[in-house]
Motif scaffolding. Structure first.
Motif: not given
Length: 331
Positions: A220-238
């Motif tokens: 996909x061609x996209x831009x980032x609206x937000x990046x959220x960091x979850x320390x419990x799952x050790x995952x970044x949600x973009x």
């Protein structure tokens, strides 16, 4: 081709559990994919079926065999049980089997099967356990939480095989529609590949970018609206705002306003993903119900590489969509 087991199981355990242990030894020699009759269907890596055609009193155990690195199992109106056996592409080589159920799955108990025991991993309560009551003239509904739903469960294979046993809830009368949606992933054991990771954090080179565009589950061609960091799952949600979908599998991204799409992709937290301005060509794989981000160059870089590879005849697929797509002034 269908295979069904029929057992009346003694003792306090559900009949399907006894049937699983007995039939396990009898069915290990079968083909990679074996499915029951009726409304059941399968592809090489995915399976879907409905228990509406089954008589719950028959306690039929359907046998499924997969030899794919990843796939999906969808079971509606579950009755009796399903036994799923996974094998690695390399025969007799042990591997790590992981699976994840959707948050809306209900109506089954999921066990890990070993040579002689069943270990319960997930309890997906039947929707029929939800009880209506009235208070001050208004209807209310109590919901029993499902244990282990939406969590990733992993376990090692034994002698090159890993087996899950899905047993329909005994109180499931088939009145309310139940759906069990499972994504699975098979990968090498960490001990045998100490330097290999499911996702690599390093930037992709030009060849990897173009190869990913040709073969990834989504591009996909996209831009980032937000990046959220979850320390419990050790995952970044973009969180993405997507202006163009070149390809997507399993409806990862959903339509939004102004002819755009939206969706969320994930990356390991250790990769240090941060919000960035501009447009990107984001590509990756759909694994365990999540869109895992792989190569993600800026769109201007991807367009330049696509032009160069096309001019030199190095492209592995048609890259014209990248080259000629109208792009915004910011990249």
């Amino acid at each position: 081709m269908g295979l069904h087991g029929r057992c009346k199981g003694p003792g306090p355990y559900p009949p399907a559990v006894w049937c699983c242990l007995i039939t396990g030894l009898l069915t290990s020699f079968l083909l990679d994919v074996v499915v029951g009759s009726g409304s059941y269907s399968s592809s090489l890596c995915d399976w879907s079926g409905s228990g509406l055609t089954e008589d719950p009193a028959d306690r039929l155990v359907h046998q499924l065999y997969f030899q794919c690195p990843r796939g999906r199992v969808t079971w509606t109106f579950p009755t009796s049980a399903i036994r799923i056996t996974f094998k690695s592409g390399n025969l007799d080589e042990d591997f790590l089997a992981c699976f994840k159920t959707s948050a809306t799955s209900s109506g089954v108990n999921i066990y890990k099967e070993t040579q002689s025991t069943l270990k319960m991993l997930v309890v997906l309560n039947s929707l029929e356990l939800r009880r209506d009551f009235y208070e001050e003239g208004k209807a209310h509904r109590t919901v029993s939480p499902n244990s282990g739903a939406s969590e990733v469960h992993c376990f090692s294979s034994e002698n090159g095989r890993a087996t899950l046993f899905l047993e329909a809830s005994l109180d499931n009368l088939g009145i309310v529609k139940q759906i069990v949606d499972i994504h699975y992933l098979l990968e090498p054991l960490p001990s045998s590949h100490p330097h290999q990771s499911v996702e690599d954090c390093r930037p992709c080179n030009d060849s990897e970018i173009m190869r990913s565009f040709c073969s990834s589950d989504f591009a996909v061609k996209s831009s980032m609206r937000d990046v959220m960091h979850d320390s419990i799952s050790q995952t970044a949600f973009i969180d993405l705002s997507i202006s163009h979908v070149f390809r997507q599998r399993d409806h990862i991204f959903t339509p939004a306003s102004h002819s755009r799409y939206s969706g969320v992709v994930v990356k390991p937290l250790r990769c240090g993903v941060r919000w960035g301005e501009g447009h990107f060509l984001m590509m990756g794989s759909f694994v365990l119900g999540q869109a895992r981000l792989g190569c993600s160059p800026r769109y201007s870089q991807a367009r330049r590489i696509a032009k160069d590879f096309t001019a030199r005849g190095l492209n592995e697929c048609d890259l014209d969509d990248i080259i000629h797509l109208h792009h915004n002034s910011k990249h």
